[in-house]
Design a protein around this motif. Sequence first.
Motif, PDB file in Angstrom:
ATOM      1  N   GLU A  51       4.790  98.189  -6.942  1.00  0.00           N
ATOM      2  CA  GLU A  51       5.194  97.056  -7.604  1.00  0.00           C
ATOM      3  C   GLU A  51       4.162  96.082  -7.483  1.00  0.00           C
ATOM      4  N   ASP A 430      10.844  96.301 -15.765  1.00  0.00           N
ATOM      5  CA  ASP A 430       9.748  97.056 -15.425  1.00  0.00           C
ATOM      6  C   ASP A 430       9.034  97.994 -16.381  1.00  0.00           C
ATOM      7  N   GLN A 482       7.382 101.057 -14.857  1.00  0.00           N
ATOM      8  CA  GLN A 482       7.562 101.556 -13.568  1.00  0.00           C
ATOM      9  C   GLN A 482       9.007 102.351 -13.569  1.00  0.00           C
ATOM     10  N   SER A 488       4.293 104.345 -11.381  1.00  0.00           N
ATOM     11  CA  SER A 488       3.949 103.864 -12.490  1.00  0.00           C
ATOM     12  C   SER A 488       2.927 104.428 -13.227  1.00  0.00           C
TER      13      SER A 488
END
Length: 658
Positions: A51, A430, A482, A488
Amino acid sequence: MQDPLPTLRLRALAVLTVVALGAAAPAAAQSGNTASDSGQLQAEFADLSIEELANIQITSVSKRPERLLDAPASVFVITADDIRRAGAASLPEALRLAPNLQVAQVNGASYAITARGLNGGGNSAPNKLLVLIDGRSVYTPLFSGVFWDVQDVMLEDIDRIEVISGPGGTLWGVNAVNGVINITTRSARDTQGSLAVLRGASNGADLAFRHGGRSGDGSWRVYGKARGRGHTELASGAPIDDGWHAAQVGVRADWERGADRFSFIGNANRGIFEQPAPGAIAVSGTDPGLGRIDTRGLNLTGEWVHTLEGGGKVDVQLYYDYTRREVPPIFTQSLDIVDLQVQHTLAPIGVHSLAWGANARYSWDRTESSQYVAFLPERLNQAWLSLFAQDEIALTPTLRATVGARVERNPYTGAEFLPSVRLSWSAAPDHAFWAAASRAVRAPSRVDADTYIPGRPPYILAGGDTVRSEVAKVFELGYRGQPLPRLSYSATLFYNDYAHLRTQELAPSRTAVSFANLMDGHALGVEIWGSFQATKAWRLSGGLTALRERLRLKAGSNDVGGLQRVGLDPSHVWQLRSNYSIDATREFEVALRKVDDLDSPAVPGYTALDARFGWRLRPNLELSVAGKNLNGDHAEYGGIATRSEIPRTVAVKLVWTN
């Protein structure tokens, strides 16, 4: 040439071994560190989370801070932790970490580096990649490329390297055709105290130091480093004259006063490089007796950033760059460059975020010709002027359009128009999709227009009075996201439509040649990379690039050899890295890289295995052992008669901080 560094290498390795053994026992005795010390060590060794990587602030795509996840471009970020874990000993080695770059080592000091193909060959050196170090462009107007043997920084001071594959002409100007590499070093306030680096390797040694402090509202640091490498060998085992040694010193100061931020950076370097055959500029049918290349340089950069009310800012940067390169007995060049950049970022106006700026660049170029090569005129002053504007429009809360253009005037072809349109869609918090269409240009250089071989008439090569800019129209589709908390990845599909690529044409008399632009073509490719956090301590990351190029000569061209350019671009490259933190003081990384073969000249494909083990002996002392090409020597670039076999190397490194 005999290896100039055996004594230095042996002494460095001996010192490292003794110091490491002496420090290991006290370190073990101090294993009962306080909780705060242990937490500090864990923080230093821990990599960024998936993240956090997505939220890294980058500036190269839009010249304003934005999250990596939101950037509508194919961009990979090499972090300071990536460089340390990989055991990189030079900028080109650090750049190998970017899966969207092709990095080929030519010999002991030289590299051919590009993105998305056209990595030289035939009559062209790699010349379509723009490289910046702290905002200072390091491409040379001699051939529009980069002399990688003289580009250096204190690797421990690098904050991040932003690697954009694809055009960046709208924001960065001509020559940003196939990519932009933006190297940013840390502010002086983040490098306080002292640091010393000692590295001994089977092929050379490195020494470096840094010291930083504070004064009033500002911070400063000074540094120095010295490096040396022994010679490499041909596939036959014969030695190559490519040993070298170089040194660099520098200073940086940063300070803030209210809404103003100032920085000053200065560097000076000197290097001596053996010149392996066929030489810096090969002249067929001659044996000029190649001498050592002597390089020196000085650069000074000042920047002022003023924050405006409402969120806007004004950024002014001025730098001076002096370089001298003596290549006996071929040529000598002394080059002075002054560059001024101004950018005004307006506060948001409704859905619009507008930035505009101007750039003025002036050079004083002085060359000394020889009987083999001449650059005429020998003394030449040149100016580049440009103006750009870019608007980011929030069409909806999840849909953004970025429209921009630059007009740049160069000394050879006049004004060039460099537009781009980018569209990005945040499908979910994401997940981001983007598309782009751009026009980029590689303007002619002195090599294109002013080269004469031999240095006196009658000439075999008589410049290129009619050369024009090489043009690329680029179309891209991309995704970055992600899909899982621990996974990711990024994927980009691109199509490059090339026009007016450089050729070398035989005159009707068949006694001379000149440069022209009678080649077109296209490239189609894909770039994919990602990271997977297998456990809290173990991360896997990998990348793949695949490329298909097709070039064709226009009617009237007889430069069949020019089509060999495609031969120096592998059709695919992939890499896989494993990072494992054994505990708060020890870490282990293994990297595997596979590069497809090159066709013309033929270079076999190769697989390279690298590994590094790092051990924090004390809170302020780190020992590491790194191996490169552990599975054996291999060639990466060039014809078999002169190309280096890149050797297996093992290095021991100590880093001390205070």
